[in-house]
Design an enzyme around this catalytic site. Structure first.
Site, PDB file in Angstrom:
ATOM      1  N   ASN A   9       0.867  -1.184   0.000  1.00  0.00           N
ATOM      2  CA  ASN A   9       0.000   0.000   0.000  1.00  0.00           C
ATOM      3  C   ASN A   9       0.901   1.230   0.000  1.00  0.00           C
ATOM      4  O   ASN A   9       1.468   1.587   1.027  1.00  0.00           O
ATOM      5  CB  ASN A   9      -0.889  -0.026   1.252  1.00  0.00           C
ATOM      6  N   LYS A  11       0.151   4.293  -0.333  1.00  0.00           N
ATOM      7  CA  LYS A  11      -0.486   5.507   0.205  1.00  0.00           C
ATOM      8  C   LYS A  11      -0.251   6.682  -0.760  1.00  0.00           C
ATOM      9  O   LYS A  11      -0.163   6.475  -1.964  1.00  0.00           O
ATOM     10  CB  LYS A  11       0.012   5.810   1.612  1.00  0.00           C
ATOM     11  N   HIS A  96      -9.480   0.946   4.784  1.00  0.00           N
ATOM     12  CA  HIS A  96      -8.199   1.178   5.466  1.00  0.00           C
ATOM     13  C   HIS A  96      -8.426   2.137   6.637  1.00  0.00           C
ATOM     14  O   HIS A  96      -9.241   3.048   6.547  1.00  0.00           O
ATOM     15  CB  HIS A  96      -7.179   1.764   4.480  1.00  0.00           C
ATOM     16  N   GLU A  98      -6.856   4.609   7.659  1.00  0.00           N
ATOM     17  CA  GLU A  98      -6.700   6.036   7.325  1.00  0.00           C
ATOM     18  C   GLU A  98      -7.961   6.565   6.649  1.00  0.00           C
ATOM     19  O   GLU A  98      -8.328   7.724   6.813  1.00  0.00           O
ATOM     20  CB  GLU A  98      -5.449   6.243   6.451  1.00  0.00           C
ATOM     21  N   GLU A 168      -5.476  -5.144  10.509  1.00  0.00           N
ATOM     22  CA  GLU A 168      -4.464  -4.114  10.731  1.00  0.00           C
ATOM     23  C   GLU A 168      -4.772  -3.363  12.024  1.00  0.00           C
ATOM     24  O   GLU A 168      -5.583  -2.427  12.023  1.00  0.00           O
ATOM     25  CB  GLU A 168      -4.471  -3.113   9.570  1.00  0.00           C
ATOM     26  N   GLY A 174       2.138   2.271  10.641  1.00  0.00           N
ATOM     27  CA  GLY A 174       3.052   3.408  10.466  1.00  0.00           C
ATOM     28  C   GLY A 174       3.697   3.871  11.751  1.00  0.00           C
ATOM     29  O   GLY A 174       4.284   4.954  11.805  1.00  0.00           O
ATOM     30  N   SER A 214       3.304  -2.142  10.378  1.00  0.00           N
ATOM     31  CA  SER A 214       4.757  -2.126  10.593  1.00  0.00           C
ATOM     32  C   SER A 214       5.423  -3.472  10.325  1.00  0.00           C
ATOM     33  O   SER A 214       6.337  -3.870  11.051  1.00  0.00           O
ATOM     34  CB  SER A 214       5.082  -1.615  11.998  1.00  0.00           C
TER      35      SER A 214
HETATM   36  C1  PEP Z   1      -0.793   0.108   5.883  1.00  0.00           C
HETATM   37  O1  PEP Z   1      -0.819   1.264   5.516  1.00  0.00           O
HETATM   38  O2  PEP Z   1      -1.695  -0.661   5.525  1.00  0.00           O
HETATM   39  C2  PEP Z   1       0.302  -0.325   6.755  1.00  0.00           C
HETATM   40  C3  PEP Z   1       0.258  -1.524   7.279  1.00  0.00           C
HETATM   41  O3  PEP Z   1       1.320   0.576   6.952  1.00  0.00           O
HETATM   42  P1  PEP Z   1       2.754   0.277   7.668  1.00  0.00           P
HETATM   43  O4  PEP Z   1       3.257  -1.033   7.100  1.00  0.00           O
HETATM   44  O5  PEP Z   1       3.607   1.430   7.308  1.00  0.00           O
HETATM   45  O6  PEP Z   1       2.474   0.160   9.127  1.00  0.00           O
END
Ligand code: PEP
Length: 250
Positions: A9, A11, A96, A98, A168, A174, A214
């Site tokens: 992803n 972003k 997601h 976000e 998630e 992040g 992460s």
């Molecule tokens: C994501 O945006 O779905 C995500 C898991 O981000 P990160 O790996 O940076 O935590």
């Protein structure tokens, strides 16, 4: 055995030249690998068509990061499922965290998007996960259960064969904080059991459930070796060829 799927992803990162550079490098590196893992890249809308062109003839799939639930009309700034299909997108990330927190997407909106994606022939990567506050209040299962039930409401078992769920935990996205393999496995197992109760053992056993939050080369092996974790949705680490390819090879 269920397939493993790793999706990147991106972003709101990468313009067109950055996209070509990163995708070409990922393509070259994965060419050398004998990994059976399915790989998806999800660049911004403006790079989707180019990503599809660069990846033509490879097994790497392209996904979008969002879409609208209506077919067309007066929705300034939005993108429809048909538009994504027309540039060769196969997947779309929906729900997601976000989108939920920054853009106010509710379970109902996400449910409409999941329905629209499926009826348009797009495969959703449907995201769920609890906040830190919810985890600390022992609400993880309750929150995830209601996100799954509401997000998939009114969708038949048959339609769900093309859907991936991404667990998630919001506190791990992040932030550099990863759920431990045991914490993640516990929630993945809970989701798989829930799908079995809501639909069938067959769907539940075949459903791909990715972990996101992460994921890095140094924690991917342990996370992905849990029995109910079928790969990952990768944010930050998907923007560098070495880390993304190393996660795919995990
Ligand atoms: C994501 O945006 O779905 C995500 C898991 O981000 P990160 O790996 O940076 O935590």
């Amino acid at each position: 055995m269920r397939r493993k799927v790793v999706a990147g992803n991106w972003k709101m990162n990468m313009n067109l030249s950055g996209t070509i550079e990163l995708i070409s490098a990922i393509k070259n590196e994965l060419n050398k690998s004998d990994s059976k893992t399915e790989v998806i890249v999800c660049p911004p809308f403006t790079s989707l068509e180019t990503a599809v062109t660069v990846l033509k003839g490879t097994s790497i799939k392209v996904g979008a990061q969002n879409m609208h639930y209506e077919s067309d009309g007066a929705f300034t700034g939005e993108i429809s499922a048909d538009m994504l299909k027309s540039v060769g997108c196969e997947y779309v990330i929906l729900g997601h965290s976000e989108r939920r927190t920054i853009f106010g997407e509710t379970d109902d909106i996400i449910n409409m998007k999941v329905k629209k994606a499926l009826s348009s022939g797009l495969k959703p990567i449907f995201c769920v996960g609890e906040t830190l506050e919810e985890r600390e209040s022992n609400l993880t299962e309750k929150v995830v259960e209601s996100q799954v039930k509401n997000g998939l409401s009114g969708i038949s078992e048959h339609e769900l064969s093309d859907l991936i769920i991404a667990y998630e935990p919001v506190w791990a996205i992040g932030t550099g904080k990863t759920a431990s393999p045991e914490q993640a496995q516990e929630v993945h197992k809970f989701i798989r059991n829930l799908i079995s109760k809501l639909y069938s053992d067959n769907l539940s056993e075949n459903l791909v459930i990715q972990y996101g939050g992460s994921v890095k080369p140094d924690n991917a092996v342990e996370l992905f070796s849990q029995p109910d974790i079928d790969g990952g949705l990768i944010g930050g680490a998907s923007l560098k060829t070495d880390s993304f390819v190393s996660i795919v090879n995990s």
